[in-house]
Scaffold this active site. Structure first.
Site, PDB file in Angstrom:
ATOM      1  CE  LYS A  65      32.870  47.624  -6.904  1.00 20.19           C
ATOM      2  NZ  LYS A  65      32.131  48.890  -6.730  1.00 20.19           N
ATOM      3  CD  GLU A  99      45.832  56.581  -8.314  1.00 23.52           C
ATOM      4  OE1 GLU A  99      45.995  57.084  -7.186  1.00 23.52           O
ATOM      5  OE2 GLU A  99      44.964  56.944  -9.108  1.00 23.52           O
ATOM      6  CB  CYS A 153      44.279  60.108  -5.363  1.00 21.59           C
ATOM      7  SG  CYS A 153      44.395  60.085  -7.149  1.00 21.59           S
ATOM      8  CD  GLU A 205      43.382  60.333   0.156  1.00 18.97           C
ATOM      9  OE1 GLU A 205      43.035  59.178   0.443  1.00 18.97           O
ATOM     10  OE2 GLU A 205      43.798  60.670  -0.967  1.00 18.97           O
TER      11      GLU A 205
HETATM   12  P1  NAI Z   1      36.914  52.634  -1.316  1.00 21.84           P
HETATM   13  O1  NAI Z   1      38.341  52.281  -1.452  1.00 21.84           O
HETATM   14  O2  NAI Z   1      36.064  51.865  -0.363  1.00 21.84           O
HETATM   15  O3  NAI Z   1      36.184  52.532  -2.759  1.00 21.84           O
HETATM   16  C1  NAI Z   1      36.840  52.426  -4.010  1.00 21.84           C
HETATM   17  C2  NAI Z   1      36.266  51.268  -4.796  1.00 21.84           C
HETATM   18  O4  NAI Z   1      36.581  50.039  -4.139  1.00 21.84           O
HETATM   19  C3  NAI Z   1      34.751  51.274  -4.939  1.00 21.84           C
HETATM   20  O5  NAI Z   1      34.398  50.801  -6.219  1.00 21.84           O
HETATM   21  C4  NAI Z   1      34.303  50.268  -3.873  1.00 21.84           C
HETATM   22  O6  NAI Z   1      33.056  49.680  -4.139  1.00 21.84           O
HETATM   23  C5  NAI Z   1      35.414  49.245  -3.946  1.00 21.84           C
HETATM   24  N1  NAI Z   1      35.593  48.417  -2.749  1.00 21.84           N
HETATM   25  C6  NAI Z   1      35.287  48.717  -1.460  1.00 21.84           C
HETATM   26  N2  NAI Z   1      35.640  47.706  -0.636  1.00 21.84           N
HETATM   27  C7  NAI Z   1      36.182  46.741  -1.418  1.00 21.84           C
HETATM   28  C8  NAI Z   1      36.760  45.459  -1.169  1.00 21.84           C
HETATM   29  N3  NAI Z   1      36.851  44.965   0.066  1.00 21.84           N
HETATM   30  N4  NAI Z   1      37.241  44.739  -2.209  1.00 21.84           N
HETATM   31  C9  NAI Z   1      37.204  45.238  -3.461  1.00 21.84           C
HETATM   32  N5  NAI Z   1      36.660  46.436  -3.759  1.00 21.84           N
HETATM   33  C10 NAI Z   1      36.163  47.185  -2.765  1.00 21.84           C
HETATM   34  O7  NAI Z   1      36.831  54.177  -0.991  1.00 21.84           O
HETATM   35  P2  NAI Z   1      35.666  54.987  -0.232  1.00 21.84           P
HETATM   36  O8  NAI Z   1      35.218  54.257   0.989  1.00 21.84           O
HETATM   37  O9  NAI Z   1      34.645  55.322  -1.222  1.00 21.84           O
HETATM   38  O10 NAI Z   1      36.462  56.300   0.216  1.00 21.84           O
HETATM   39  C11 NAI Z   1      37.227  56.290   1.416  1.00 21.84           C
HETATM   40  C12 NAI Z   1      38.462  57.126   1.291  1.00 21.84           C
HETATM   41  O11 NAI Z   1      39.310  56.570   0.297  1.00 21.84           O
HETATM   42  C13 NAI Z   1      38.250  58.551   0.816  1.00 21.84           C
HETATM   43  O12 NAI Z   1      37.917  59.380   1.876  1.00 21.84           O
HETATM   44  C14 NAI Z   1      39.592  58.863   0.234  1.00 21.84           C
HETATM   45  O13 NAI Z   1      40.455  59.257   1.269  1.00 21.84           O
HETATM   46  C15 NAI Z   1      40.064  57.560  -0.342  1.00 21.84           C
HETATM   47  N6  NAI Z   1      39.831  57.459  -1.804  1.00 21.84           N
HETATM   48  C16 NAI Z   1      40.898  57.560  -2.660  1.00 21.84           C
HETATM   49  C17 NAI Z   1      40.691  57.543  -4.021  1.00 21.84           C
HETATM   50  C18 NAI Z   1      41.809  57.683  -4.989  1.00 21.84           C
HETATM   51  O14 NAI Z   1      41.589  58.209  -6.069  1.00 21.84           O
HETATM   52  N7  NAI Z   1      42.997  57.200  -4.693  1.00 21.84           N
HETATM   53  C19 NAI Z   1      39.346  57.420  -4.601  1.00 21.84           C
HETATM   54  C20 NAI Z   1      38.296  57.241  -3.614  1.00 21.84           C
HETATM   55  C21 NAI Z   1      38.558  57.283  -2.287  1.00 21.84           C
END
Ligand code: NAI
Ligand code: MG
Length: 509
Positions: free
Chosen positions: A213, A287, A321, A418
């Site tokens: 996804k 990650e 990240c 972050e």
């Molecule tokens: P998120 O963690 O909500 O989104 C990442 C993925 O997880 C997306 O595909 C989303 O649809 C999915 N997701 C969301 N809730 C879920 C759940 N309960 N179960 C399974 N999948 C789920 O991140 P978001 O809200 O877009 O960004 C928030 C913060 O996260 C950012 O400000 C940043 O600090 C951090 N982040 C870190 C990343 C990294 O590369 N480690 C990448 C994106 C965000």
């Protein structure tokens, strides 16, 4: 300002250019990319309509089953609409993956599997220009990055893991390996195609099948990859791509017939996933976030270090990240380094992601822009001094000027949490011990950087720093053969290299 130089007293030449640097626009052409008006779900090698048929309201499972918009964050215009998969759709995808695993993929000789993975790599290369344009349109990142980094590195990952598929006995000498089954993979919006490659390539090379996804703000390159996969004749069901938001992700995580979850995203969602799979047989790699320390010692080559710091935090709008978001400068050179950083951010070009001159593109979403602004306010309230480039910003879309904070204390939230934007927190230190303690004083431990002339200092620092990756006299360098992953709240498991094979295998003897 036009500049006038006098040649002879009677004859002056007027030079008609601005004395500050400016470049003529050099936009990449949108016409080299085809984006459909609407995308369905890619299940069992076919495009399948979402089952609900109602207009989608993301994350509301009672309404899901319709389509939602994906926009260009640089101008807020709609690019396409994509299907939202509900629990029933995810179940369909998992069933397809299971059947493909049992009937075809698990049994296929590894060298035959490798040919498909290799073919996908070659097809990504063939379509590189189109993929780069779509990546920049859908996510806001500068075309220079999507063209020179994201897309080639994605192709390289498929190429690299294609090579391992039939050599697992050499990767794990004297051990027998077994694939796991169906992998559920959930990826974020900061490197959409590259994260899809990181997840899919090792999984299928080792004989697993996949339900992936992409993030809800950047689904388009994963859907283009689905087209490539279909064209590559990969057996139906080996890779399934379902779109949607958190509820769709949760449906994957909670599906009983999934053997492994691979997730990249926020630490908060990582924790939810860990709780959800506790007590099940599902394996997981997570990650998550980071707050990387980038450390400049007084003996470092200063200009090179400044350029590395700029690349470390402003690359991809800081949506990284492993971004070097905490800078520790040795006190004796702090004034000099801060001045150079201020001058350098003034020269960064912020604007149209499709322009080949652009250094900093659009922030990925309104929500992320709000998060960044919240932290700018927190930084100011905490007493840090904020400096931003004076560049002008486009009228529409989501934008943030490159920003740095000085007078930051170790306990400040902008030094601990972050931000995920083009925002650098600058702190100072005197001794090696002091900076190691400060650098390690973080809930995260994904990456770090060290800038110094002395090799012995580099080895000392890398040994004592609690970070998965430590770059020395460089930053943000990636290669498929090099493992990547974190300590502490940055998650666990490694992706890339030989280490990246392990999360998709059982070693059976
Ligand atoms: P998120 O963690 O909500 O989104 C990442 C993925 O997880 C997306 O595909 C989303 O649809 C999915 N997701 C969301 N809730 C879920 C759940 N309960 N179960 C399974 N999948 C789920 O991140 P978001 O809200 O877009 O960004 C928030 C913060 O996260 C950012 O400000 C940043 O600090 C951090 N982040 C870190 C990343 C990294 O590369 N480690 C990448 C994106 C965000
Ligand atoms: Mg988008």
């Amino acid at each position: 300002m036009a500049k006038t130089i006098s040649k002879k007293k009677s004859n002056t030449i007027k030079l008609n250019f601005d004395t500050s640097w400016s470049y003529a626009p050099a936009p990449e052409s949108k016409s080299a990319a085809t984006i459909n008006k609407q995308y369905d779900l890619f299940i069992n090698g076919e495009w399948v309509k979402p089952s609900g048929g109602k207009p989608a309201r993301l994350n509301d499972d009672s309404r899901s089953g319709g389509y939602f918009d994906t926009i260009n964050p640089a101008n807020e215009e709609k690019l396409s609409e994509v299907a939202e998969a509900n629990v029933a759709d995810v179940d369909k995808a998992v069933k397809a993956a299971r059947t493909a695993y049992e009937k075809v993929w698990k049994k296929m000789p590894a060298k035959e599997r490798a040919k498909y993975v290799f073919r996908i790599s070659r097809m990504i290369q063939e379509k590189a220009r189109e993929l780069a344009i779509i990546e920049s349109l859908d996510g806001g990142k500068p075309i220079r990055e999507s063209r020179d980094f994201d897309v080639p590195t994605a192709a390289n990952h498929f190429f690299y893991y294609a090579g391992w598929a039939d050599k697992l006995e050499y990767a794990f000498p004297n051990r027998k390996t077994e694939s796991l089954g169906v992998a559920g993979q959930i990826i974020p919006w900061n490197f959409p195609l590259l994260m899809a490659a990181w997840k899919i390539a090792p999984a299928i090379a080792t004989g697993n099948t996949v339900v992936l996804k992409p993030a809800e703000t950047t689904p388009l390159t994963a859907l283009k990859l689905a087209e490539i996969i279909q064209e590559s004749d990969l057996p139906p069901g080996v890779v399934n791509i379902v779109t949607g938001a958190g509820a769709t992700g949760a449906a994957i995580v909670n599906h009983p017939d999934i053997n492994k979850i691979a997730f990249t995203g926020s630490t908060d969602v990582g924790k939810i996933i860990q709780r959800a799979i506790a007590g099940t047989n599902k394996k997981a790699t997570l990650e998550l976030g980071g707050k990387a320390a980038n450390i400049i010692f007084e003996d470092a080559p200063i200009d090179q270090a400044v350029e590395g710091v700029i690349n470390g935090i402003y690359f991809n709008q800081g949506h990284v990240c492993c971004a070097g978001s905490r800078l520790y400068v040795q006190e004796s050179i702090a004034k000099q380094v801060i001045k150079k950083l201020r001058d350098r951010i003034e020269s960064l070009i912020v604007g149209d992601p499709l322009d080949k001159n652009t250094d900093i593109g659009a922030i990925n979403s309104r929500q992320q822009l709000e998060t960044i602004h919240k932290y700018l306010d927190i930084g100011k309230k905490e007493g840090a001094e904020m400096y931003q480039s004076s560049c002008s910003l486009p009228g529409r879309g989501f934008w943030c000027r490159p920003t740095l904070f000085t007078n930051v204390a170790q306990s400040n939230r902008i030094a601990q949490e972050e931000i995920f934007g083009p925002v650098l927190a600058i702190l100072t230190f005197r001794t090696d011990d002091e900076v190691i303690e400060k650098a390690n004083n973080s809930p995260y431990g994904l990456s770090a950087g060290v800038w110094t002339d002395k090799g012995s200092k580099i080895f000392n620092m890398t040994r004592r720093m609690r970070a998965g990756v430590v770059w020395a006299n460089t930053f943000n360098k990636f290669d498929p053969s090099s493992p990547f992953g974190g300590y502490k709240e940055s998650g666990f498991g490694r992706e890339g290299g030989l280490h990246g094979l392990l999360p998709y295998l059982n070693l059976v003897n």
